[in-house]
Design a protein around this motif. Structure first.
Motif, PDB file in Angstrom:
ATOM      1  N   GLU A 161       0.829  -1.210   0.000  1.00 44.81           N
ATOM      2  CA  GLU A 161       0.000   0.000   0.000  1.00 44.81           C
ATOM      3  C   GLU A 161       0.857   1.251   0.000  1.00 44.81           C
ATOM      4  OE1 GLU A 161      -4.085   1.285   2.155  1.00 44.81           O
ATOM      5  OE2 GLU A 161      -2.497   0.618   3.487  1.00 44.81           O
ATOM      6  N   TYR A 162       1.835   1.317   0.881  1.00 47.62           N
ATOM      7  CA  TYR A 162       2.672   2.510   0.960  1.00 47.62           C
ATOM      8  C   TYR A 162       3.416   2.739  -0.345  1.00 47.62           C
ATOM      9  CZ  TYR A 162       6.570   5.535   2.116  1.00 47.62           C
ATOM     10  OH  TYR A 162       7.482   6.549   2.096  1.00 47.62           O
ATOM     11  N   ASN A 163       3.997   1.706  -0.918  1.00 51.82           N
ATOM     12  CA  ASN A 163       4.827   1.887  -2.104  1.00 51.82           C
ATOM     13  C   ASN A 163       4.006   2.204  -3.339  1.00 51.82           C
ATOM     14  OD1 ASN A 163       7.876   1.112  -1.546  1.00 51.82           O
ATOM     15  ND2 ASN A 163       6.601  -0.209  -0.268  1.00 51.82           N
TER      16      ASN A 163
ATOM     17  N   LEU B 292      -0.715   5.115  -7.497  1.00 54.54           N
ATOM     18  CA  LEU B 292      -2.091   5.489  -7.195  1.00 54.54           C
ATOM     19  C   LEU B 292      -2.297   6.996  -7.307  1.00 54.54           C
ATOM     20  CD1 LEU B 292      -2.949   3.132  -4.199  1.00 54.54           C
ATOM     21  CD2 LEU B 292      -3.282   2.772  -6.648  1.00 54.54           C
ATOM     22  N   ILE B 293      -1.328   7.777  -6.877  1.00 57.86           N
ATOM     23  CA  ILE B 293      -1.426   9.235  -7.005  1.00 57.86           C
ATOM     24  C   ILE B 293      -1.417   9.627  -8.484  1.00 57.86           C
ATOM     25  CG2 ILE B 293      -0.367  11.423  -6.417  1.00 57.86           C
ATOM     26  CD1 ILE B 293      -1.584   9.959  -4.058  1.00 57.86           C
TER      27      ILE B 293
ATOM     28  N   GLU C  68      -6.500  11.251   1.353  1.00 53.54           N
ATOM     29  CA  GLU C  68      -6.566  10.073   2.222  1.00 53.54           C
ATOM     30  C   GLU C  68      -5.351   9.175   2.019  1.00 53.54           C
ATOM     31  OE1 GLU C  68     -11.460   9.653   2.497  1.00 53.54           O
ATOM     32  OE2 GLU C  68     -10.274   8.298   1.248  1.00 53.54           O
ATOM     33  N   LEU C  69      -4.972   8.988   0.769  1.00 50.76           N
ATOM     34  CA  LEU C  69      -3.797   8.162   0.495  1.00 50.76           C
ATOM     35  C   LEU C  69      -2.522   8.828   1.008  1.00 50.76           C
ATOM     36  CD1 LEU C  69      -4.623   6.928  -3.130  1.00 50.76           C
ATOM     37  CD2 LEU C  69      -4.989   5.733  -0.968  1.00 50.76           C
ATOM     38  N   GLU C  70      -2.441  10.137   0.852  1.00 48.90           N
ATOM     39  CA  GLU C  70      -1.262  10.846   1.359  1.00 48.90           C
ATOM     40  C   GLU C  70      -1.180  10.738   2.880  1.00 48.90           C
ATOM     41  OE1 GLU C  70      -1.685  14.778  -0.117  1.00 48.90           O
ATOM     42  OE2 GLU C  70      -0.905  14.321  -2.110  1.00 48.90           O
TER      43      GLU C  70
ATOM     44  N   VAL D 139      -9.582  -0.293  -1.381  1.00 48.30           N
ATOM     45  CA  VAL D 139     -10.281   0.092  -2.606  1.00 48.30           C
ATOM     46  C   VAL D 139     -10.243   1.613  -2.737  1.00 48.30           C
ATOM     47  CG1 VAL D 139     -12.496   0.085  -3.791  1.00 48.30           C
ATOM     48  CG2 VAL D 139     -11.769  -1.928  -2.513  1.00 48.30           C
ATOM     49  N   MET D 140      -9.876   2.125  -3.893  1.00 49.48           N
ATOM     50  CA  MET D 140      -9.822   3.557  -4.119  1.00 49.48           C
ATOM     51  C   MET D 140     -10.763   4.009  -5.230  1.00 49.48           C
ATOM     52  SD  MET D 140      -6.326   4.158  -6.305  1.00 49.48           S
ATOM     53  CE  MET D 140      -6.908   5.766  -6.839  1.00 49.48           C
ATOM     54  N   SER D 141     -11.352   3.092  -5.991  1.00 45.69           N
ATOM     55  CA  SER D 141     -12.250   3.449  -7.075  1.00 45.69           C
ATOM     56  C   SER D 141     -13.433   2.498  -7.077  1.00 45.69           C
ATOM     57  CB  SER D 141     -11.518   3.393  -8.426  1.00 45.69           C
ATOM     58  OG  SER D 141     -12.416   3.591  -9.493  1.00 45.69           O
TER      59      SER D 141
END
Length: 820
Positions: free
Chosen positions: A252-254, A277-278, A430-432, A655-657
């Motif tokens: 997730e982090y990478n 993801l970004i 949120e991801l950041e 899940v992001m989308s």
């Protein structure tokens, strides 16, 4: 004493010179200076022109002189449906053009502002290249408009990296040895030749680890007397691994921050969060911006299309008033010649002023028509003038449209592009924040390395001879492949800041960013709710005003007939008739203004609830790729299908989308939309009974006895569909017969009622409409004047008894020489 006096005098002299010189700066003195500095002047201030060779598009190079009042006799009518206008606009829209919604100002004044969006700031233009530019982004803040990396650039951090180096070196240096008795063992002059070769592959893994495989070869030849051989070769093959266990670990982090952000996170950590993801979110935001740009362009196109329709109708109403004023002037002039009753000088001047007032309104309306048609041409990407004049062939609907408020309200919060864009921004924050919290962990890395080593007198020799290293005939390659010499290392590396001040600051900053974006989303949804509320309010308002203005127009027609009849017998003054004619023209214009605003209000509801593109039958999709791209995609799909899936366990990203956004709910363009669906009520509603008044008589002939073909504008509008289908179709129109006459005060008979209920008009489509002057059809000639005069009565008036205004069909009832 003398020395002291001399020093005092010298000091006073220097002080005097300093005071005399003041603070004026003095240029230095140079030898061999000629004083001519002209070759240095104006070099940096010249305005130059770039050496760029481009070819303008045909619509620019072939543009003709604009249509004006003085240049309105050389064009052809170009009938276009709204569907055709939309199609041409999309075909010619590499750059998304818009007018900022400034087609008119509050439905009153047509905007006179020429399109200046690109000339004011072309660097901010929205184009069809923008999504591809974002997708192909390669770096961070580059100073260009499209900063940041695309998905492929972010994925490149996980690509294997091949590196290789080959260097040779020669050393020749004296040595500081004191054992002169053993010069062969401790040589005072050291000479050496070395060579180094290294080749390796490094791979970053999705879990944050780094793997490498490397081959190193070292050569050394020197004159050291203690060596068995003058030269030797060392070769090794090694494999290493470095895997973070706490900070920087996990899939997730990478995927959020990227593997390099872990080692480069110094200073502002948020600038380093730019993983896959970004990058994907950045692409999604660009696609949303592009969709919003196309949506705004379609809004302006439909605004301009219906505004152009109104301009034709306004011109029609003003010409009707001009024809009536001209006929009234003729009658008064006839009485003025014989000094009869009703032909007084003030009456003649009053009727003449009324005619010129309408003539001014006709000229203004015609110029506004040219201007709005030019705005529509700009949106369509066409030349400003190409010998054709666009004329709308679709008719506005008069059927009532009803939307279920809870349904469209919830739909607007799902489908609006601005809401979706802001939600992508929240997802990024949120991801950041997830990546920033990872910094609160200490850095603990597991490191390991394993090495196979070989040494010998030579690098390689075939066949193998089994000679140990450094004996005559030994080879480094044979020693390496024998596996006799192996090395390894394993360990843990630990780093932790005392106090975690920077990580805590980074987390707090990320939390504030997330809170800000969520607050913006809440207010954005409030704004969307208010915008939709105003759109629905305007929809009902414009429908009601359209009904009222129709009844007003109907009443003004009756008033003109009644006043004209009473004026003929001399029971009322002329000013009452002139005022009635003016009010009739204003009522006709107001009706078409409200009718056009009603159709635009329907479009605005779809615009505010995010369904405008679907409303116009527009779907956005990716353009075709080269054939090689499809080949590579198929090969990668086959490779993934045959590969073994690795379960990353607890490190799997959240899940992001929610999947592909469905542009057309309930259609084959995507999965069935589970959200709200608008409720449409297509049946026409009748206005209040007290507002209808006496129904207008419907006849196939006007008061002059000239046959009139049925006009289908109001008829087809009454039967038009409530909601425009995805595939637009043109409504059939029937032009009035050529040669139709508009005479006297009866010009422009009472219109038929498109709002009549079924008990008033049984079939609004089959019912013939009354005679309404039509600027879309053939010219309608006016009766010629008996007396000579200027063609349109616009010449300077001379107070002579035989001077009567005259009119021709060309300049009053139709376009001057314009081809039909």
């Amino acid at each position: 004493m003398m020395n002291r006096q001399l020093r005092t005098a010298t000091s006073l002299l220097l002080c005097g010179l300093t005071l005399c010189s003041g603070c004026t700066p003095i240029q230095p003195f140079y030898f061999k200076e000629d004083g001519d500095l002209s070759h240095y002047m104006d070099v940096a201030t010249n305005i130059e022109y770039p050496d760029v060779h481009t070819t303008p598009i045909n619509d620019v190079s072939s543009a003709q002189a604009p249509l004006t009042l003085a240049n309105a006799d050389s064009f052809k009518m170009w009938d276009l449906t709204l569907e055709e206008v939309v199609r041409l606009t999309l075909e010619n829209s590499t750059v998304i053009r818009n007018l900022g919604g400034r087609i008119n100002d509050g439905g009153q004044n047509i905007s006179t502002t020429a399109p200046e969006a690109l000339t004011a700031g072309g660097g901010n233009a929205l184009t069809t290249y923008d999504p591809a530019l974002t997708e192909s982004g390669y770096g961070g803040n580059t100073g260009s408009q499209f900063s940041g990396r695309g998905v492929e650039a972010a994925l490149s951090e996980f690509d294997a990296q091949l590196d290789s180096s080959l260097t040779w070196q020669k050393n020749d240096r004296p040595q500081n040895f004191g054992l002169a008795a053993a010069p062969d063992f401790f040589n005072p002059l050291f000479r050496q030749d070395t060579g180094r070769y290294s080749t390796g592959i490094t791979k970053n893994s999705v879990t944050g680890g780094t793997f490498d495989v490397r081959n190193n070869i070292n050569y050394d030849q020197n004159n050291n007397g203690s060596r068995t051989q003058a030269s030797d070769w060392f070769a090794n093959v090694e494999m290493g691994v470095s895997q973070p266990l706490l900070q920087g670990a996990g899939v997730e982090y990478n995927r959020i921050a990227g593997p390099r952000s872990f080692s480069e996170a110094n200073g502002n950590f948020s600038d380093q969060i730019d993983g896959v993801l970004i990058a994907k979110i950045r692409t999604d935001v660009t696609l949303t911006d592009f969709e919003a740009g196309v949506r705004d362009q379609m809004r302006d196109v439909e605004d301009a299309y219906w505004e152009l329709y109104y301009c034709y109708r306004e011109l029609e109403a003003r010409r009707t008033g001009q024809a009536s004023a001209l006929e009234t002037w003729r009658r008064v002039m006839a009485k003025f010649r014989v000094s009869g009753e009703g032909g007084e000088a003030n009456t003649e001047a009053q009727s003449r002023a009324q005619f010129f007032l309408f003539k001014t309104q006709v000229e203004t309306a015609q110029t506004n028509l040219f201007r709005v048609e030019s705005r529509l041409r700009y949106l369509m990407g066409l030349a400003a003038t190409d010998g054709r004049l666009i004329r709308p062939s679709d008719e506005p609907t008069v059927a009532p449209v009803k939307f279920d408020w809870p349904t469209i309200h919830s739909e607007s919060l799902v489908r609006r592009e601005e809401v979706r864009r802001q939600k992508w921004t929240i997802k990024r924050r949120e991801l950041e924040l997830i990546a920033a919290k990872n910094l609160l962990l200490p850095r603990l890395d597991l490191v390991g390395r394993y090495r196979w080593l070989g040494a010998g007198d030579d690098l390689i020799n075939v066949p193998r001879n089994g000679i140990p290293p450094f004996l005559d005939g030994s080879t480094a390659a044979e020693s390496l492949t024998s596996g006799d010499f192996q090395e390894w290392e394993a360990g843990l590396q630990f780093t932790m800041p005392i106090g975690f001040r920077l990580p805590n600051t980074t987390v707090r900053h990320s939390q504030l960013l997330l809170a800000r974006e969520r607050a913006v989303l809440q207010d954005l949804e409030l704004s969307v709710s208010h915008q939709l509320s105003d759109a629905v309010r305007d929809l009902d308002l414009n429908y009601g005003v359209t009904q009222t203005n129709f009844n007003r127009w109907n009443s003004e027609e009756d008033e003109v007939k009644a006043v004209a009849a009473v004026h003929e017998v001399g029971r009322v003054t002329l000013d009452l008739l002139l005022q009635a004619q003016q009010r009739r023209a204003d009522a006709q214009t107001a009706y078409y203004r409200s009718l056009v605003d009603y159709n635009r209000a329907i479009m605005r509801v779809h615009y505010r609830k995010g369904s405008l593109l679907e409303y116009n039958g527009i779907f956005l999709q990716e353009g075709p790729w080269p054939g090689k791209a499809y080949f590579d995609a198929t090969r990668r799909a086959r490779r993934r299908d045959a590969a073994m899936a690795i379960d990353y366990g607890f490190t799997r990203p959240n899940v992001m989308s929610r999947g592909v956004y469905n542009q057309a709910p309930g259609t084959a363009k995507g999965a069935a939309y589970e959200g709200p669906v608008p409720t449409i009520v297509p049946e026409p509603l009748a206005p209040p009974a007290e507002a209808l008044g006496p129904q207008a008589s419907v006849s196939d002939a006007d008061v002059s006895g000239n046959a009139m073909a049925p006009v289908s504008y109001l008829e087809t509008a009454a039967a038009a569909s409530t909601m425009k289908p995805s595939t637009l179709t043109a409504l059939p129109t029937t032009a009035p017969a050529a040669g139709a006459v508009v005479a006297g005060a009866s010009a422009g008979s009472a219109p038929s009622n498109p709002f009549a209920s079924s008990n008033v008009v049984s079939n609004p489509v089959a019912s013939p409409a009354a005679a309404v002057p039509n600027p879309f059809g053939a010219p309608q000639p006016l009766p010629a004047a008996a007396a000579p005069g200027d063609a349109d009565g616009s010449a300077a008036y001379e107070p002579q008894a035989n001077h009567a205004p005259a009119a021709t069909a060309a300049n009053l009832a139709g376009w001057s020489g314009g081809e039909r």
